[in-house]
Design a protein around this motif. Structure first.
Motif, PDB file in Angstrom:
ATOM      1  N   TYR A  29       0.830  -1.202   0.000  1.00 34.34           N
ATOM      2  CA  TYR A  29       0.000   0.000   0.000  1.00 34.34           C
ATOM      3  C   TYR A  29       0.865   1.253   0.000  1.00 34.34           C
ATOM      4  N   LEU A  35      -4.600  -1.740  -2.194  1.00 30.41           N
ATOM      5  CA  LEU A  35      -4.999  -2.562  -1.073  1.00 30.41           C
ATOM      6  C   LEU A  35      -5.184  -3.971  -1.608  1.00 30.41           C
ATOM      7  N   PHE A  37      -6.355  -7.446  -1.730  1.00 25.69           N
ATOM      8  CA  PHE A  37      -7.281  -8.416  -1.149  1.00 25.69           C
ATOM      9  C   PHE A  37      -6.837  -9.851  -1.400  1.00 25.69           C
ATOM     10  N   LEU A  87      -1.672  -8.979 -13.455  1.00 20.51           N
ATOM     11  CA  LEU A  87      -2.954  -8.325 -13.206  1.00 20.51           C
ATOM     12  C   LEU A  87      -2.807  -6.869 -12.775  1.00 20.51           C
ATOM     13  N   ARG A  90      -1.196  -4.040 -15.229  1.00 25.26           N
ATOM     14  CA  ARG A  90      -1.985  -3.551 -16.363  1.00 25.26           C
ATOM     15  C   ARG A  90      -2.863  -2.379 -15.979  1.00 25.26           C
ATOM     16  N   LEU A  91      -3.148  -2.232 -14.680  1.00 24.35           N
ATOM     17  CA  LEU A  91      -4.066  -1.187 -14.234  1.00 24.35           C
ATOM     18  C   LEU A  91      -3.307  -0.099 -13.488  1.00 24.35           C
ATOM     19  N   ILE A  96      -8.809   1.940  -7.755  1.00 22.49           N
ATOM     20  CA  ILE A  96     -10.038   1.192  -7.493  1.00 22.49           C
ATOM     21  C   ILE A  96     -10.038  -0.103  -8.305  1.00 22.49           C
ATOM     22  N   VAL A  99      -7.795  -2.660  -6.799  1.00 23.54           N
ATOM     23  CA  VAL A  99      -8.433  -3.330  -5.663  1.00 23.54           C
ATOM     24  C   VAL A  99      -9.421  -4.375  -6.181  1.00 23.54           C
ATOM     25  N   LEU A 100     -10.211  -3.988  -7.205  1.00 26.84           N
ATOM     26  CA  LEU A 100     -11.230  -4.902  -7.720  1.00 26.84           C
ATOM     27  C   LEU A 100     -10.591  -6.170  -8.290  1.00 26.84           C
ATOM     28  N   VAL A 101      -9.484  -6.008  -9.008  1.00 27.39           N
ATOM     29  CA  VAL A 101      -8.815  -7.185  -9.577  1.00 27.39           C
ATOM     30  C   VAL A 101      -8.350  -8.120  -8.471  1.00 27.39           C
ATOM     31  N   VAL A 103      -9.676  -8.375  -5.553  1.00 28.88           N
ATOM     32  CA  VAL A 103     -10.886  -8.985  -4.980  1.00 28.88           C
ATOM     33  C   VAL A 103     -11.310 -10.186  -5.815  1.00 28.88           C
ATOM     34  N   GLY A 104     -11.352 -10.001  -7.138  1.00 31.51           N
ATOM     35  CA  GLY A 104     -11.726 -11.094  -8.029  1.00 31.51           C
ATOM     36  C   GLY A 104     -10.779 -12.267  -7.893  1.00 31.51           C
ATOM     37  N   LEU A 105      -9.486 -11.952  -7.829  1.00 36.07           N
ATOM     38  CA  LEU A 105      -8.486 -13.012  -7.696  1.00 36.07           C
ATOM     39  C   LEU A 105      -8.689 -13.776  -6.384  1.00 36.07           C
ATOM     40  N   LEU A 107     -11.500 -14.161  -4.674  1.00 37.05           N
ATOM     41  CA  LEU A 107     -12.691 -15.022  -4.778  1.00 37.05           C
ATOM     42  C   LEU A 107     -12.373 -16.273  -5.594  1.00 37.05           C
ATOM     43  N   ALA A 108     -11.723 -16.070  -6.746  1.00 36.47           N
ATOM     44  CA  ALA A 108     -11.464 -17.195  -7.643  1.00 36.47           C
ATOM     45  C   ALA A 108     -10.497 -18.186  -7.009  1.00 36.47           C
TER      46      ALA A 108
END
Lengths: 290, 389
Positions: A29, A35, A37, A87, A90-91, A96, A99-101, A103-105, A107-108
């Motif tokens: 961070y 952040l 996840f 991942l 690239r962003l 945001i 963070v979303l990527v 989060v997806g990682l 979960l998967a």
């Protein structure tokens, strides 16, 4: 008295685990504003890698346990470095989405771990000494606590030395202070990003093997369990501050143990502490003032 | 509050911005207003008629639309869509990345279950009590967590939701049933909402909840407070400079979103006839985030589509995992494909990486492109006419 000693050392052991997760989170961070996840998944994968090594080579020898620690840390580091390269990179600068990527990682990967190893906890074995206890001031303290504390202290010293005395450490520290300036001086900060992810992942993977000894099992949800408290530790300590993470990890874990023993709601006390710290010092204990 | 410049900027981003030719501008504006409204109404009427029809969509729905099993899945999808819509108000409109939205949903689910279990209140008064409780919780948590912004805000909301999760799991005074959850006590629930035979009533209830939530979200977004919230999302400092009060507006949006989540939670309890600790978990909030991003951040119908799609995928992928086709595959393929969350998580990562704006963004780009094509065809036609003349 013996209860207090037991709670204190157990709390320190738990704090050591929190620190192993929070140190990576805080560094990532601090340097990149991400952040992460997926950090819990680094830990879980490290724990499963260590467990597989121990299962195949015989769990009760120290050599195999040492190998499990190394493999856990290496797997965590590799997973984290790949996450950054494939991942997060690239962003660039889109916090945001980053963070979303993650989060997806998260979960998967947790689903994938459940599919591979089953969702029930696997009970583990280790060297016989770890199952035993040592008498400290009349309190029988489980030996794995000492191991966790020792490892966390070594990691803390290692990361501090790395940051202070190596060229990459210098770039990372400078990047945390002012990334635009470092880039302007012609230094490729992106290498430092991958490196910080790898270091954080290694700490988490190591934490995973130690956590599975501490709790006595590995499960796909091991990482998620620790991650939430590691987040709290990171915020209380001040995002981006390694020392802050260490102090907050000890504070949170010891408080949690005592509150759990005497009152039964340790997790709530931790949340209240977080609310209190944020009300009094929104940037955390040792964070820079926003 | 004078926030004109920022407000216009911010609201223009979320609304339709496709440029129209000047000559039919007024007609176009009227059409733009009426076409979505008519489409929405037609869709609601169609959805309302579904329990009376026998439409089969093999692979998407478990059976014909009049069967209770299918209606149950559809009602769940509609409720989750409504919940995603309330999260859209928080994240899409006000830009507040909360990881604790599940808490207010759980207040609705568990609150109503406990009130119905412990008191003799009939359903409607009980629902009012829970709603007031939800508003109170949202006020306290919102007031504290909005003192910080950005990632810290996300963390504080996560921590509070986690505290709720711990409370529910610890089962204080036997109120929440711990890990087992709590079954709905149907003594004071009207008979038309109880039992498998009455699933269609619950379906209509879910549809009504979705419509009401949509109307409230639309109203808040169009109100002055909604515009200030959107402006705050874009540039909080500027709102403050022109004399706005971002804190109060953000708190208002936070509380409205939380209250909507509480209301949806109560309908969810009636539909599922029980409360389980999963609805209080941080994972549940994360799935809400996934839905909103999947549908397209900042788009109302996108949030609903994201919620409905996610629920249907989640339900049907589970069925797919148990099917023969998957069981026969080698384990390298079988293990990932039999985990719905793995597929959904991967899909989500791909959407974030390659499809910014989600489904709504993709649809808008597609519409834009076809619109441009039409313009180009018209131009070509005009050129041909002029040349031949």
């Amino acid at each position: 008295m013996s209860t207090i000693v037991l709670l204190l050392i157990t709390g320190l052991g738990l704090g050591a685990l929190y620190f192993l997760v929070a140190s990576g989170l805080s560094l990532i961070y601090g340097l990149m504003g991400v952040l992460n996840f997926a950090h819990g998944s680094f830990l879980t994968l490290g724990a499963f890698a260590g467990w597989e090594v121990a299962r195949r080579l015989g769990a009760d020898s120290w050599g195999v346990f040492g190998l499990a620690l190394v493999v856990g840390a290496a797997v965590g580091a590799a997973f984290a470095a790949l996450t950054e390269l494939l991942l997060v990179r690239r962003l660039y600068e889109r916090h945001i989405e980053q963070v979303l990527v993650t989060v997806g990682l998260a979960l998967a990967t947790v689903a994938l771990f459940e599919g591979t190893w089953g969702s029930d906890p696997e009970f583990i074995e280790g060297p016989a000494w770890l199952r035993g206890t040592t008498d400290v001031a009349g309190a029988p303290v489980p030996n794995d606590r000492f191991l966790a504390i020792g490892a966390a202290v070594l990691v803390l010293i290692g990361i501090v030395l790395f940051l202070r005395y190596t060229r990459f450490g210098l770039i990372i520290r400078a990047g945390v202070e002012n990334r635009a300036m470092v880039t302007a001086l012609g230094i490729d900060v992106r290498k430092a990003f991958t490196l910080v992810f790898a270091v954080g992942g290694a700490a988490a993977g190591l934490g995973g093997v130690l956590a599975s000894q501490y709790f006595g099992y590995v499960s796909p949800h091991l990482g998620a369990q620790l991650l939430i408290f590691a987040f709290i530790v990171t915020v209380i300590g001040g995002l981006g501050s390694l020392t802050g993470a260490a102090v907050a990890a000890v504070l949170v874990a010891v408080l949690q143990q005592f509150a759990n023993y005497y009152w039964g709601y340790g997790d709530l006390v931790v949340v209240l502490l977080l609310a209190l710290v944020l009300l009094v010092r929104p940037s955390g204990l040792l964070g820079r003032r926003a | 509050m004078t926030t004109t410049p920022t407000t216009q900027q911010a609201s223009s981003r979320s609304d339709e911005t496709a440029p129209l030719p000047a000559d039919d501008g007024a007609r176009g504006a009227a059409r733009r207003r009426w076409v979505p409204l008519a489409t929405g109404l037609a869709l609601v009427v169609l959805l309302a008629c579904l329990p009376l029809l026998a439409i089969s969509l093999p692979g998407v729905l478990p059976g014909p639309t009049y069967t209770p099993g299918t209606l149950q899945v559809l009602a769940l999808a509609l409720l989750v869509g409504a919940l995603a819509l309330s999260y859209h108000l928080l994240f899409g409109v006000a830009g507040l990345l909360s990881f604790g939205h599940a808490l207010y949903f759980a207040v609705g689910v568990y609150g109503l279950a406990i009130v119905l279990d412990r008191t003799d209140l009939p359903l409607l008064p009980a629902a009012c009590v829970v709603l007031v409780g939800g508003i109170a919780v949202a006020h306290v948590v919102g007031a504290i967590s909005l003192r910080v912004t950005g990632i810290s805000f996300a963390m504080v909301t996560l921590a509070f939701a986690q505290a709720g999760n711990v409370l529910v799991r610890r089962n204080p005074a036997g109120a929440t049933g711990g890990e087992e959850g709590l079954a709905l006590d149907t003594t004071h629930v009207p008979d038309v909402l109880v039992g498998v035979a009455n699933t269609r009533n619950l379906y209509w209830l879910a549809l009504a909840v979705l419509v009401v939530v949509y109307a409230i979200v639309l109203w808040v977004e169009r109100s002055r407070a909604g515009h200030v919230a959107a402006a705050t999302r874009e540039n909080e400092m500027r709102v403050r400079v022109v004399g706005g009060r971002p804190y109060l507006v953000k708190l208002l949006v936070f509380v409205v979103a939380a209250t909507l989540a509480t209301a949806v939670g109560m309908a969810y309890l009636l539909l599922q006839s029980g409360a389980v600790p999963r609805v209080t978990s941080a994972d549940f909030t994360l799935t809400l985030l996934v839905m909103v991003v999947l549908g397209g951040v900042g788009s109302r119908w996108g949030a609903v589509v994201g919620g409905v799609l996610y629920t249907l995928l989640d339900q049907r992928l589970g069925a797919l995992a148990a099917s023969e086709a998957i069981a026969g595959l080698p384990s390298v393929l079988r293990v990932p494909l039999s985990e719905p969350l793995f597929i959904l998580g991967t899909l989500f990562v791909l959407v974030v990486l390659f499809l910014p704006g989600g489904i709504a963004g993709a649809a808008q780009r597609l519409a834009h492109r076809s619109g441009r094509n039409r313009d180009r065809q018209r131009e070509v036609a005009r050129d041909t006419i002029e040349e031949s003349a």
